[in-house]
Structure formats: structure tokens, C-alpha cells
Design a protein around this motif. Structure first.
Motif, mmCIF file in Angstrom:
data_model
loop_
_atom_site.group_PDB
_atom_site.id
_atom_site.type_symbol
_atom_site.label_atom_id
_atom_site.label_comp_id
_atom_site.label_asym_id
_atom_site.label_seq_id
_atom_site.Cartn_x
_atom_site.Cartn_y
_atom_site.Cartn_z
ATOM 1 N N THR A 1 -25.309 -0.770 20.242
ATOM 2 C CA THR A 1 -24.377 -1.832 19.890
ATOM 3 C C THR A 1 -22.999 -1.406 20.374
ATOM 4 O OG1 THR A 1 -24.004 -0.839 17.702
ATOM 5 C CG2 THR A 1 -25.640 -2.597 17.850
ATOM 6 N N SER A 2 -22.161 -2.381 20.661
ATOM 7 C CA SER A 2 -20.802 -2.048 21.080
ATOM 8 C C SER A 2 -19.853 -3.135 20.618
ATOM 9 C CB SER A 2 -20.722 -1.900 22.603
ATOM 10 O OG SER A 2 -20.644 -3.155 23.224
ATOM 11 N N GLY A 3 -18.583 -2.799 20.664
ATOM 12 C CA GLY A 3 -17.571 -3.777 20.313
ATOM 13 C C GLY A 3 -17.301 -4.744 21.450
ATOM 14 N N GLY A 4 -17.904 -4.497 22.601
ATOM 15 C CA GLY A 4 -17.735 -5.421 23.712
ATOM 16 C C GLY A 4 -17.556 -4.757 25.055
ATOM 17 N N SER A 5 -17.279 -3.460 25.081
ATOM 18 C CA SER A 5 -17.001 -2.831 26.371
ATOM 19 C C SER A 5 -18.276 -2.450 27.115
ATOM 20 C CB SER A 5 -16.117 -1.599 26.189
ATOM 21 O OG SER A 5 -16.822 -0.538 25.608
ATOM 22 N N ILE B 1 -21.836 2.473 20.570
ATOM 23 C CA ILE B 1 -21.006 3.003 21.660
ATOM 24 C C ILE B 1 -19.679 3.491 21.085
ATOM 25 C CG2 ILE B 1 -19.730 2.408 23.767
ATOM 26 C CD1 ILE B 1 -22.722 2.436 24.238
ATOM 27 N N TRP B 2 -19.365 4.719 21.366
ATOM 28 C CA TRP B 2 -18.066 5.299 20.985
ATOM 29 C C TRP B 2 -17.372 5.764 22.256
ATOM 30 C CZ3 TRP B 2 -18.490 9.048 16.196
ATOM 31 C CH2 TRP B 2 -18.770 8.289 15.046
ATOM 32 N N TRP B 3 -16.224 5.226 22.507
ATOM 33 C CA TRP B 3 -15.446 5.605 23.692
ATOM 34 C C TRP B 3 -16.316 5.582 24.942
ATOM 35 C CZ3 TRP B 3 -11.283 4.534 21.565
ATOM 36 C CH2 TRP B 3 -10.930 5.021 20.305
ATOM 37 N N GLY B 4 -17.133 4.554 25.041
ATOM 38 C CA GLY B 4 -17.923 4.342 26.257
ATOM 39 C C GLY B 4 -19.212 5.126 26.343
HETATM 40 C C1 LIG Z 1 -14.824 6.029 17.112
HETATM 41 C C2 LIG Z 1 -15.289 4.697 17.642
HETATM 42 C C3 LIG Z 1 -15.207 4.454 19.006
HETATM 43 C C4 LIG Z 1 -15.636 3.228 19.519
HETATM 44 N N1 LIG Z 1 -15.578 3.012 20.873
HETATM 45 C C5 LIG Z 1 -16.032 1.836 21.379
HETATM 46 C C6 LIG Z 1 -16.003 1.602 22.792
HETATM 47 O O1 LIG Z 1 -15.584 2.425 23.608
HETATM 48 N N2 LIG Z 1 -16.456 0.395 23.234
HETATM 49 C C7 LIG Z 1 -16.929 -0.560 22.384
HETATM 50 O O2 LIG Z 1 -17.320 -1.610 22.853
HETATM 51 N N3 LIG Z 1 -16.985 -0.361 21.047
HETATM 52 C C8 LIG Z 1 -16.544 0.797 20.530
HETATM 53 N N4 LIG Z 1 -16.591 1.023 19.171
HETATM 54 C C9 LIG Z 1 -17.208 -0.007 18.321
HETATM 55 C C10 LIG Z 1 -18.636 0.381 17.981
HETATM 56 O O3 LIG Z 1 -19.459 0.388 19.134
HETATM 57 C C11 LIG Z 1 -19.205 -0.577 16.927
HETATM 58 O O4 LIG Z 1 -18.437 -0.418 15.754
HETATM 59 C C12 LIG Z 1 -20.643 -0.237 16.651
HETATM 60 O O5 LIG Z 1 -21.462 -0.559 17.752
HETATM 61 C C13 LIG Z 1 -21.167 -0.957 15.425
HETATM 62 O O6 LIG Z 1 -21.855 -0.025 14.668
HETATM 63 P P1 LIG Z 1 -21.234 0.450 13.277
HETATM 64 O O7 LIG Z 1 -21.365 -0.734 12.362
HETATM 65 O O8 LIG Z 1 -22.076 1.613 12.907
HETATM 66 O O9 LIG Z 1 -19.796 0.811 13.541
HETATM 67 C C14 LIG Z 1 -16.154 2.228 18.645
HETATM 68 C C15 LIG Z 1 -16.239 2.506 17.276
HETATM 69 C C16 LIG Z 1 -15.813 3.714 16.785
HETATM 70 C C17 LIG Z 1 -15.914 3.979 15.282
#
Ligand SMILES: Cc1cc2nc3c(=O)[nH]c(=O)nc-3n(C[C@H](O)[C@H](O)[C@H](O)COP(=O)(O)O)c2cc1C
Length: 94
Positions: free
Chosen positions: A57-61, A29-32
Motif C-alpha cells: 500500500t502507498s500514499g500515492g507515490s 511503502i516508506w520513502w519509496g
Molecule cells: C515513515 C513513512 C513514510 C512513508 N513514505 C511514503 C512514500 O514514500 N510514498 C507513499 O506513497 N506513501 C508513503 N507513506 C504512506 C504509507 O505508504 C501508508 O501510510 C501505508 O501504505 C498505509 O499503511 P499504514 O496504515 O500501516 O500506515 C509513508 C508512511 C510513513 C509512516
């Protein structure tokens, strides 16, 4: 990502997409939403009649508006409800 119409090119293409009825589509998830390269992927093929099963996958949002922004890139597809899990999911992502 601030420009919803922006697209990123993908190197390479699957030659046998016609062999698949269901596509499990995973992305962070990037910016939702899904990164726009995922839209690029969907727009690279005629996927009409196929089922798309997204997961993220997401960071939590959470999964956010992902499906709303994916569906226009997959005309004629059935897009299932997306699911998201934490970045380090102990029991898998779905
Ligand atoms: C540009 C960018 C935007 C992101 N936006 C969100 C977001 O809006 N909500 C969220 O929960 N996580 C966000 N994340 C976290 C990513 O979802 C998280 O890093 C990813 O799911 C893990 O995969 P990766 O190891 O390839 O980064 C963002 C990460 C990046 C790099």
C-alpha cells in the motif's frame, strides 16, 4: 530509513518456512521502499529457491525502488514484479 543498512529486530519466527514455496509479502511503502523490518524478515530465513510475490500500500507515490532494495535480502529467490495500491483500495490491493 535514511540508513539503508539499518535493521529492526522481529520478535518470533516461523518454524515451518520450509513448507512454503511462494511468499506473498505485503508492506506499506516508506520513502519509496519497503520498511527495513521487511528486509529483516527476509534475512531471517534461507529462502533460496522460493518465489516472493510482493505487494504494497502507498500514499500515492507508488511501488518505487522496493524490489531493488528487497532483492539483496532474498538471495536465490525469484522476486516477482511488485504491485501497489492505494491505502484504502476499494477493490483489494493487488
Ligand atoms: C515513515 C513513512 C513514510 C512513508 N513514505 C511514503 C512514500 O514514500 N510514498 C507513499 O506513497 N506513501 C508513503 N507513506 C504512506 C504509507 O505508504 C501508508 O501510510 C501505508 O501504505 C498505509 O499503511 P499504514 O496504515 O500501516 O500506515 C509513508 C508512511 C510513513 C509512516
Amino acid at each position: 530509513m535514511a540508513d539503508r543498512s539499518s535493521r529492526v529486530a522481529i520478535a518470533g519466527k516461523m518454524e515451518n518456512m520450509a513448507d512454503y514455496d511462494e511468499i506473498f509479502l505485503g508492506f506499506p511503502i516508506w520513502w519509496g521502499v519497503a520498511p527495513h523490518i521487511i528486509n529483516s524478515f527476509l534475512e531471517s530465513y534461507d529462502l533460496a529457491g522460493k518465489t516472493i510475490s510482493p505487494f504494497a500500500t502507498s500514499g500515492g507515490s507508488g511501488y518505487g525502488r522496493s524490489n531493488k532494495e528487497l532483492m539483496p535480502s532474498a538471495p536465490g529467490c525469484q522476486v516477482e514484479s511488485g504491485k501497489d495500491g492505494p491505502v484504502r483500495a476499494p477493490r483489494g490491493l493487488i
